[in-house]
Design a protein around this motif. Structure first.
Motif, mmCIF file in Angstrom:
data_model
loop_
_atom_site.group_PDB
_atom_site.id
_atom_site.type_symbol
_atom_site.label_atom_id
_atom_site.label_comp_id
_atom_site.label_asym_id
_atom_site.label_seq_id
_atom_site.Cartn_x
_atom_site.Cartn_y
_atom_site.Cartn_z
ATOM 1 N N ARG A 63 38.651 28.598 38.715
ATOM 2 C CA ARG A 63 39.071 28.286 40.087
ATOM 3 C C ARG A 63 40.494 28.778 40.350
ATOM 4 N N ASP A 64 41.374 28.579 39.388
ATOM 5 C CA ASP A 64 42.757 29.020 39.555
ATOM 6 C C ASP A 64 42.885 30.536 39.645
ATOM 7 N N HIS A 65 41.968 31.248 39.020
ATOM 8 C CA HIS A 65 42.004 32.709 39.023
ATOM 9 C C HIS A 65 40.854 33.296 39.849
ATOM 10 N N TRP A 66 40.392 32.567 40.838
ATOM 11 C CA TRP A 66 39.250 32.992 41.653
ATOM 12 C C TRP A 66 39.549 34.294 42.391
ATOM 13 N N GLY A 67 40.798 34.527 42.731
ATOM 14 C CA GLY A 67 41.171 35.768 43.412
ATOM 15 C C GLY A 67 40.820 36.999 42.590
ATOM 16 N N TRP A 68 40.887 36.884 41.261
ATOM 17 C CA TRP A 68 40.525 37.991 40.384
ATOM 18 C C TRP A 68 39.049 38.346 40.576
ATOM 19 N N LEU A 72 37.323 41.576 42.331
ATOM 20 C CA LEU A 72 36.339 42.304 41.531
ATOM 21 C C LEU A 72 35.130 42.659 42.389
ATOM 22 N N CYS A 73 34.676 41.704 43.194
ATOM 23 C CA CYS A 73 33.545 41.953 44.087
ATOM 24 C C CYS A 73 33.912 42.937 45.186
ATOM 25 N N ALA A 74 35.130 42.844 45.688
ATOM 26 C CA ALA A 74 35.536 43.695 46.805
ATOM 27 C C ALA A 74 35.866 45.121 46.368
ATOM 28 N N LYS A 75 36.565 45.260 45.242
ATOM 29 C CA LYS A 75 37.072 46.568 44.835
ATOM 30 C C LYS A 75 36.370 47.166 43.624
ATOM 31 N N GLY A 76 35.539 46.380 42.942
ATOM 32 C CA GLY A 76 34.849 46.877 41.767
ATOM 33 C C GLY A 76 35.651 46.655 40.491
ATOM 34 N N PRO A 77 35.077 47.049 39.354
ATOM 35 C CA PRO A 77 35.706 46.745 38.064
ATOM 36 C C PRO A 77 36.840 47.691 37.665
ATOM 37 N N LYS A 78 37.109 48.727 38.470
ATOM 38 C CA LYS A 78 38.140 49.682 38.094
ATOM 39 C C LYS A 78 39.505 48.992 38.007
ATOM 40 N N GLY A 79 40.155 49.167 36.871
ATOM 41 C CA GLY A 79 41.469 48.580 36.660
ATOM 42 C C GLY A 79 41.426 47.138 36.178
#
Length: 169
Positions: A63-68, A72-79
């Protein structure tokens, strides 16, 4: 307590819970090969309690790192960290099999239990890599000196209020 401190403390609690969960899981597996049902039961209870606590704090961590995950869903796994991606994927079967073991399975050495054990070993390995890549940050957070907030002035009187709205105009 501010949000960053809470996130740090929740992350810090996960480390010993992770070690305890992995250790009790391996001891449970070893006890499953023996003839002593009492030892197996004791390890099963310890592993269940450690796993439940780890799951609660793990949910707080996610929950604390939900932005990650959102990025990931928005920009994909690159990086993104491949270790964290793999750990996130492996945690799903660990949790699903754990729920099945708690609700539907009775006894040792079941196929669901062995699947849980295998996925747990993979999660343990990836979790250890995840911790090791962040060990310096965790250590620095422990060693950091808390900022000193002065509640009294050097003269012993309470400090003066600052700003225009403080009533000193």
């Amino acid at each position: 307590m501010n949000k960053k401190r809470f996130i740090f403390l929740a992350d810090l609690v996960l480390v010993p819970l992770f070690i305890l969960t992995v250790y009790t899981g391996m001891e449970l597996h070893v006890a499953g090969h023996g003839a002593d049902h009492e030892a197996w039961h004791d390890w099963a209870v310890l592993h269940t309690l450690a796993g439940l606590l780890f799951t609660v704090f793990g949910a707080i961590h996610v929950r604390d790192h939900w932005g990650w995950y959102k990025s990931l869903c928005a920009k994909g796994p690159k990086g993104r960290s491949r270790i964290v991606l793999a750990l996130s994927v492996v945690c799903v079967p660990v949790l699903v099999t754990a729920v099945l073991l708690l609700c539907c399975v009775d006894g040792a050495n079941t196929p669901v239990g062995l699947l849980h054990y295998g996925a747990g070993l993979a999660a343990g390995f990836l979790g250890m890599l995840h911790i090791l890549t962040r060990a310096r940050r965790l250590y620095n957070g422990l060693a950091a000196k808390q900022p000193h907030v002065r509640t009294r002035s050097r003269s012993g009187f309470p400090p003066r209020p600052r700003g225009r709205s403080a009533g000193w105009d």
